[in-house]
Design a protein around this motif. Structure first.
Motif, PDB file in Angstrom:
ATOM      1  N   ALA A 221       0.962  -1.134  -0.024  1.00 49.63           N
ATOM      2  CA  ALA A 221      -0.026  -0.001   0.123  1.00 49.63           C
ATOM      3  C   ALA A 221       0.710   1.331  -0.086  1.00 49.63           C
ATOM      4  O   ALA A 221       1.608   1.714   0.918  1.00 49.63           O
ATOM      5  N   HIS A 222       0.879   1.932  -1.103  1.00 50.93           N
ATOM      6  CA  HIS A 222       1.838   3.004  -1.244  1.00 50.93           C
ATOM      7  C   HIS A 222       1.294   4.305  -1.067  1.00 50.93           C
ATOM      8  O   HIS A 222       1.773   5.477  -1.210  1.00 50.93           O
ATOM      9  N   GLU A 223       0.065   4.687  -1.041  1.00 47.70           N
ATOM     10  CA  GLU A 223      -0.658   5.552  -1.025  1.00 47.70           C
ATOM     11  C   GLU A 223      -1.154   6.092   0.385  1.00 47.70           C
ATOM     12  O   GLU A 223      -2.078   5.507   0.766  1.00 47.70           O
ATOM     13  N   ILE A 224      -0.837   7.112   0.935  1.00 43.78           N
ATOM     14  CA  ILE A 224      -1.186   7.579   2.367  1.00 43.78           C
ATOM     15  C   ILE A 224      -2.203   8.472   2.167  1.00 43.78           C
ATOM     16  O   ILE A 224      -2.113   9.719   1.231  1.00 43.78           O
ATOM     17  N   GLN A 225      -3.467   8.343   2.545  1.00 46.51           N
ATOM     18  CA  GLN A 225      -4.538   9.136   2.560  1.00 46.51           C
ATOM     19  C   GLN A 225      -4.387  10.582   3.324  1.00 46.51           C
ATOM     20  O   GLN A 225      -4.314  11.705   3.031  1.00 46.51           O
ATOM     21  N   THR A 226      -3.942  10.162   4.592  1.00 40.35           N
ATOM     22  CA  THR A 226      -3.461  11.326   5.822  1.00 40.35           C
ATOM     23  C   THR A 226      -3.142  10.891   6.907  1.00 40.35           C
ATOM     24  O   THR A 226      -2.924   9.544   7.173  1.00 40.35           O
ATOM     25  N   PHE A 227      -2.919  11.654   7.848  1.00 38.51           N
ATOM     26  CA  PHE A 227      -2.396  11.239   9.084  1.00 38.51           C
ATOM     27  C   PHE A 227      -3.449  12.197  10.022  1.00 38.51           C
ATOM     28  O   PHE A 227      -3.734  13.282   9.953  1.00 38.51           O
ATOM     29  N   CYS A 228      -3.893  11.519  11.000  1.00 43.48           N
ATOM     30  CA  CYS A 228      -4.690  12.220  12.348  1.00 43.48           C
ATOM     31  C   CYS A 228      -3.708  12.174  13.596  1.00 43.48           C
ATOM     32  O   CYS A 228      -3.140  11.513  14.196  1.00 43.48           O
ATOM     33  N   LEU A 229      -3.418  13.592  13.519  1.00 34.27           N
ATOM     34  CA  LEU A 229      -2.385  13.948  14.470  1.00 34.27           C
ATOM     35  C   LEU A 229      -3.012  14.796  15.626  1.00 34.27           C
ATOM     36  O   LEU A 229      -3.847  15.905  15.520  1.00 34.27           O
ATOM     37  N   GLY A 230      -2.597  14.643  17.012  1.00 35.02           N
ATOM     38  CA  GLY A 230      -3.202  15.414  18.025  1.00 35.02           C
ATOM     39  C   GLY A 230      -3.226  14.718  19.272  1.00 35.02           C
ATOM     40  O   GLY A 230      -3.114  15.701  20.319  1.00 35.02           O
ATOM     41  N   HIS A 231      -2.736  13.672  19.655  1.00 40.61           N
ATOM     42  CA  HIS A 231      -2.625  12.961  20.781  1.00 40.61           C
ATOM     43  C   HIS A 231      -1.401  13.099  21.359  1.00 40.61           C
ATOM     44  O   HIS A 231      -0.234  13.560  20.276  1.00 40.61           O
ATOM     45  N   SER A 232      -1.032  13.439  22.697  1.00 41.95           N
ATOM     46  CA  SER A 232       0.117  13.760  23.300  1.00 41.95           C
ATOM     47  C   SER A 232       0.704  12.689  23.938  1.00 41.95           C
ATOM     48  O   SER A 232       1.679  12.760  24.484  1.00 41.95           O
ATOM     49  N   GLU A 233       0.300  11.402  23.879  1.00 42.10           N
ATOM     50  CA  GLU A 233       0.704  10.370  24.148  1.00 42.10           C
ATOM     51  C   GLU A 233       0.637   9.103  23.201  1.00 42.10           C
ATOM     52  O   GLU A 233      -0.367   9.302  22.389  1.00 42.10           O
ATOM     53  N   TYR A 234       1.097   7.776  23.398  1.00 40.59           N
ATOM     54  CA  TYR A 234       0.906   6.902  22.723  1.00 40.59           C
ATOM     55  C   TYR A 234      -0.585   6.810  22.460  1.00 40.59           C
ATOM     56  O   TYR A 234      -1.522   6.844  23.041  1.00 40.59           O
ATOM     57  N   VAL A 235      -0.936   6.362  21.160  1.00 42.89           N
ATOM     58  CA  VAL A 235      -2.286   5.952  20.762  1.00 42.89           C
ATOM     59  C   VAL A 235      -2.582   4.457  21.116  1.00 42.89           C
ATOM     60  O   VAL A 235      -1.802   3.502  20.533  1.00 42.89           O
ATOM     61  N   SER A 236      -3.400   3.896  22.038  1.00 43.59           N
ATOM     62  CA  SER A 236      -3.590   2.656  22.380  1.00 43.59           C
ATOM     63  C   SER A 236      -4.554   1.859  21.661  1.00 43.59           C
ATOM     64  O   SER A 236      -4.425   0.717  21.628  1.00 43.59           O
ATOM     65  N   CYS A 237      -5.790   2.523  20.949  1.00 46.87           N
ATOM     66  CA  CYS A 237      -6.844   1.654  20.558  1.00 46.87           C
ATOM     67  C   CYS A 237      -7.477   2.458  19.397  1.00 46.87           C
ATOM     68  O   CYS A 237      -7.609   3.833  19.598  1.00 46.87           O
ATOM     69  N   LEU A 238      -8.191   1.684  18.269  1.00 38.12           N
ATOM     70  CA  LEU A 238      -8.949   2.386  17.515  1.00 38.12           C
ATOM     71  C   LEU A 238     -10.275   1.863  17.210  1.00 38.12           C
ATOM     72  O   LEU A 238     -10.319   0.278  17.436  1.00 38.12           O
ATOM     73  N   ASP A 239     -11.204   2.354  16.668  1.00 36.99           N
ATOM     74  CA  ASP A 239     -12.401   1.727  16.091  1.00 36.99           C
ATOM     75  C   ASP A 239     -13.094   2.606  15.378  1.00 36.99           C
ATOM     76  O   ASP A 239     -12.655   3.906  15.269  1.00 36.99           O
ATOM     77  N   PHE A 240     -14.437   2.180  14.673  1.00 36.05           N
ATOM     78  CA  PHE A 240     -15.068   3.127  13.689  1.00 36.05           C
ATOM     79  C   PHE A 240     -16.356   3.085  14.305  1.00 36.05           C
ATOM     80  O   PHE A 240     -17.090   2.157  14.751  1.00 36.05           O
ATOM     81  N   ILE A 241     -16.876   4.306  14.157  1.00 36.64           N
ATOM     82  CA  ILE A 241     -18.482   4.531  14.270  1.00 36.64           C
ATOM     83  C   ILE A 241     -19.105   4.372  12.955  1.00 36.64           C
ATOM     84  O   ILE A 241     -18.630   5.278  11.949  1.00 36.64           O
ATOM     85  N   HIS A 242     -20.093   3.605  12.747  1.00 38.75           N
ATOM     86  CA  HIS A 242     -20.653   3.339  11.461  1.00 38.75           C
ATOM     87  C   HIS A 242     -22.012   4.488  11.225  1.00 38.75           C
ATOM     88  O   HIS A 242     -22.625   4.716  12.276  1.00 38.75           O
ATOM     89  N   SER A 243     -21.856   5.074  10.278  1.00 42.37           N
ATOM     90  CA  SER A 243     -22.909   6.233  10.175  1.00 42.37           C
ATOM     91  C   SER A 243     -23.235   6.208   8.618  1.00 42.37           C
ATOM     92  O   SER A 243     -22.478   5.933   7.713  1.00 42.37           O
ATOM     93  N   PRO A 244     -24.516   6.377   8.321  1.00 36.27           N
ATOM     94  CA  PRO A 244     -25.207   6.451   6.843  1.00 36.27           C
ATOM     95  C   PRO A 244     -24.387   7.683   5.908  1.00 36.27           C
ATOM     96  O   PRO A 244     -24.086   7.667   4.964  1.00 36.27           O
ATOM     97  N   ASP A 245     -24.006   8.719   6.965  1.00 36.95           N
ATOM     98  CA  ASP A 245     -23.869   9.748   6.000  1.00 36.95           C
ATOM     99  C   ASP A 245     -22.232   9.609   5.733  1.00 36.95           C
ATOM    100  O   ASP A 245     -21.584  10.490   5.178  1.00 36.95           O
ATOM    101  N   TYR A 246     -21.268   8.854   6.629  1.00 39.93           N
ATOM    102  CA  TYR A 246     -20.108   8.582   6.170  1.00 39.93           C
ATOM    103  C   TYR A 246     -19.899   7.231   6.073  1.00 39.93           C
ATOM    104  O   TYR A 246     -19.597   6.384   7.021  1.00 39.93           O
ATOM    105  N   PRO A 247     -19.730   6.855   4.494  1.00 39.98           N
ATOM    106  CA  PRO A 247     -19.811   5.198   4.411  1.00 39.98           C
ATOM    107  C   PRO A 247     -18.114   4.642   5.196  1.00 39.98           C
ATOM    108  O   PRO A 247     -17.997   3.617   5.369  1.00 39.98           O
ATOM    109  N   HIS A 248     -17.113   5.812   4.929  1.00 40.05           N
ATOM    110  CA  HIS A 248     -15.965   5.148   5.572  1.00 40.05           C
ATOM    111  C   HIS A 248     -16.060   5.102   7.052  1.00 40.05           C
ATOM    112  O   HIS A 248     -14.801   4.844   7.713  1.00 40.05           O
TER     113      HIS A 248
END
Length: 430
Positions: A191-218
Motif C-alpha cells: 500500500a503506497h498511497e497515504i490518505q492522511t495522518f490524524c495528529l493530535g494525541h500527546s501520548e501513545y495511541v492505544s486503540c482504534l475503532d469506527f463509528i458506522h454512520s449512513p452519512d459517512y460510508p468510510h
C-alpha cells in the motif's frame, strides 16, 4: 518491555506480563479469550467449549498472545503474539487453516472486510498482509508467507482497523501517530498511497475503532490514548472533529488501593451495537466508561460510568457483537510473579440499552445471567475463585508493563549506535 526489549538480542530478556484479551463473534456465536499462550473459545450456539485443531503445533502458541480478532463475517478468528506466529482459524471447523511465521513479535491484527486478507503488525513498526482464502474442503493450508504492506519506521504499532467501506486501513503507534492508508486492489503488492495522518494525541495511541454512520460510508474514527482522551476523526482529511477528556470523570470513580496519582490511560475501546455508544477500559477504573457519539453533530460526550462493585475488576480488554446488546469484558494477566496464579482471567458482561437516553441504564449481569453461564466461565476463566488482591496486583503489573512498552525511553547517541549495531536483523544479514 519497551525499546530495550524490542529486539531479541537483548539478554537476558525480562519476564513480560501480558494482558488477558477477549473477542466476540460478530453475531455472538462464540467468545474467545487469550491468557498468556492459552487460547480459549466457547461456542454459544452449541453451548459447549471449543476444541481447537492445529496439526502443525501443540501448544498452538508458545508465548503470550497479544492479539485476537474475528473477521467481519465471523468465519475467521486470528490469533498472534510474542512467539512470532499468526494463526488463522476457521470458526466452522475450528481448524487452523493457515499459519504465518514472522521475523518479529506481533502486536496487532486486522481482517479485511471481505475476509480475503489478514494484516498484522510487528513491534518494529511493519504491517504485513497475507491471503486468508480457504480451500473448498476447509482443510489446513500450507504455511503462508506474508508481504509487507506499510510501515511506521521503528515505532510499535498498537492498533489496526479497516474502515467500514474497506477503502482504508488505519494504523496507530506509540509515537502518537495515526496513519490512514488507501487499501490497494491487491494488498500483497503493498500500500503506497497515504490518505492522511490524524495528529493530535500527546501520548501513545492505544486503540482504534469506527463509528458506522449512513452519512459517512468510510465511518468516523475514534481513538483512545495514554493522554486520557478519546478523539473523533474524519479519516478522509485527518481532521480532528472532537476531543473527550475522560480524566476528571475517571478520577471521581477510581478504585481504592492503587497509586496516589492514578493513571487514566485508555487501554481499550469498542463501539457498541447501538452504533453511537463507545465503551472504554481505563487504567485504574474498576468498571467501564460509556461515551455517546453524535455523528450528525460530530461530537463525543461522557454518558455513564458503570462501576463493578464487590470485586477488583479493571478491564484489560473489551468486546461486543454487531447484533447483540452485550458488552463483554475481561481482566487478567499472564506471568504474574509472586502469586500461585501465574495466569488468570475474569469475564463479565454488561447489557447495554438500545439508546443513550438518560433513563436507559446499563445492567451488569450476574455470572448465571451471562450467555453460557458457569460452563462458559469455567472454559474462559479456567478458575472462578481468585482473590481481589491478586487482580489488584495484576492491574498494577499491567500498568507498569504498558508504560514500559509504550512510553519511549531516551538513549544517548552512543547507546543508540550500539543498539543499531547489535540488532538481530543486522546480525542475520551479516
Amino acid at each position: 518491555m519497551g525499546d530495550a526489549q524490542m529486539e531479541e538480542g537483548d539478554n537476558p530478556r525480562e519476564i513480560e506480563v501480558a494482558p488477558a484479551l477477549i473477542a466476540v463473534h460478530p453475531a455472538q456465536r462464540s467468545v474467545a479469550v487469550a491468557v498468556g499462550s492459552d487460547l480459549r473459545v466457547y461456542d454459544l450456539t452449541g453451548d459447549c467449549p471449543v476444541s481447537l485443531v492445529d496439526d502443525s503445533a501443540k501448544p498452538f502458541h508458545s508465548d503470550s498472545i497479544r492479539a485476537i480478532r474475528y473477521g467481519a463475517s465471523g468465519k475467521l478468528l486470528v490469533s498472534a503474539g510474542d512467539d512470532k506466529l499468526v494463526k488463522i482459524w476457521s470458526t466452522d471447523s475450528w481448524l487452523c487453516i493457515g499459519s504465518v511465521c514472522c521475523e518479529k513479535r506481533v502486536s496487532s491484527v486486522a481482517v479485511s472486510n471481505d475476509g480475503l486478507f489478514v494484516c498484522f503488525a510487528d513491534k518494529f513498526g511493519v504491517v504485513w498482509v497475507v491471503s486468508s482464502k480457504e480451500n473448498v474442503e476447509n482443510q489446513a493450508l500450507p504455511d503462508k508467507k506474508a508481504a509487507p504492506i506499510l510501515a511506521h519506521y521503528c515505532s510499535i504499532i498498537t492498533s489496526l482497523e479497516f474502515s467500514p467501506d474497506g477503502r482504508f486501513i488505519v494504523s496507530a503507534d506509540r509515537d502518537y501517530k495515526i496513519r490512514v492508508t488507501v487499501v490497494p486492489k491487491n494488498p500483497l503488492d503493498g500500500a503506497h498511497e497515504i490518505q492522511t495522518f490524524c495528529l493530535g494525541h500527546s501520548e501513545y495511541v492505544s486503540c482504534l475503532d469506527f463509528i458506522h454512520s449512513p452519512d459517512y460510508p468510510h465511518g468516523l474514527l475514534v481513538s483512545g490514548s495514554g493522554d486520557s482522551t478519546v478523539r473523533l476523526w474524519d479519516v478522509t482529511s485527518g481532521s480532528l472533529l472532537d476531543t473527550c477528556e475522560i480524566g476528571a470523570k475517571a478520577e471521581l470513580s477510581v478504585t481504592d488501593g492503587l497509586e496516589e496519582e492514578p493513571c487514566h490511560a485508555i487501554t481499550d475501546l469498542c463501539t457498541c451495537s447501538n452504533g453511537t455508544s463507545i465503551a472504554l477500559a481505563v487504567q485504574s477504573l474498576k468498571g467501564i466508561m460509556l461515551l455517546n457519539c453524535n455523528p450528525s453533530a460530530k461530537t463525543l460526550s461522557i454518558a455513564k460510568v458503570v462501576l463493578i462493585e464487590g470485586e477488583t475488576l479493571i478491564p484489560t480488554s473489551l468486546g461486543t457483537s454487531l447484533s447483540e446488546g452485550l458488552l463483554w469484558m475481561v481482566t487478567g494477566i499472564s506471568k504474574l510473579q509472586g502469586f500461585n496464579h501465574s495466569s488468570l482471567a475474569r469475564v463479565r458482561a454488561v447489557s447495554l440499552p438500545e439508546d443513550n437516553g438518560q433513563d436507559a441504564e446499563p445492567v451488569l449481569l450476574r455470572d448465571d445471567e451471562i450467555p453460557g453461564g458457569q460452563k462458559l466461565l469455567e472454559r474462559l476463566q479456567g478458575s472462578v475463585s481468585i482473590g481481589n488482591d491478586v487482580f489488584l496486583a495484576a492491574a498494577e503489573a499491567l500498568k507498569t508493563a504498558m508504560r514500559s512498552l509504550l512510553i519511549k525511553k531516551q538513549y544517548s547517541a552512543e547507546k543508540r549506535e550500539f543498539r543499531k549495531r547489535t540488532r538481530n536483523d543486522r546480525k542475520l544479514k551479516n
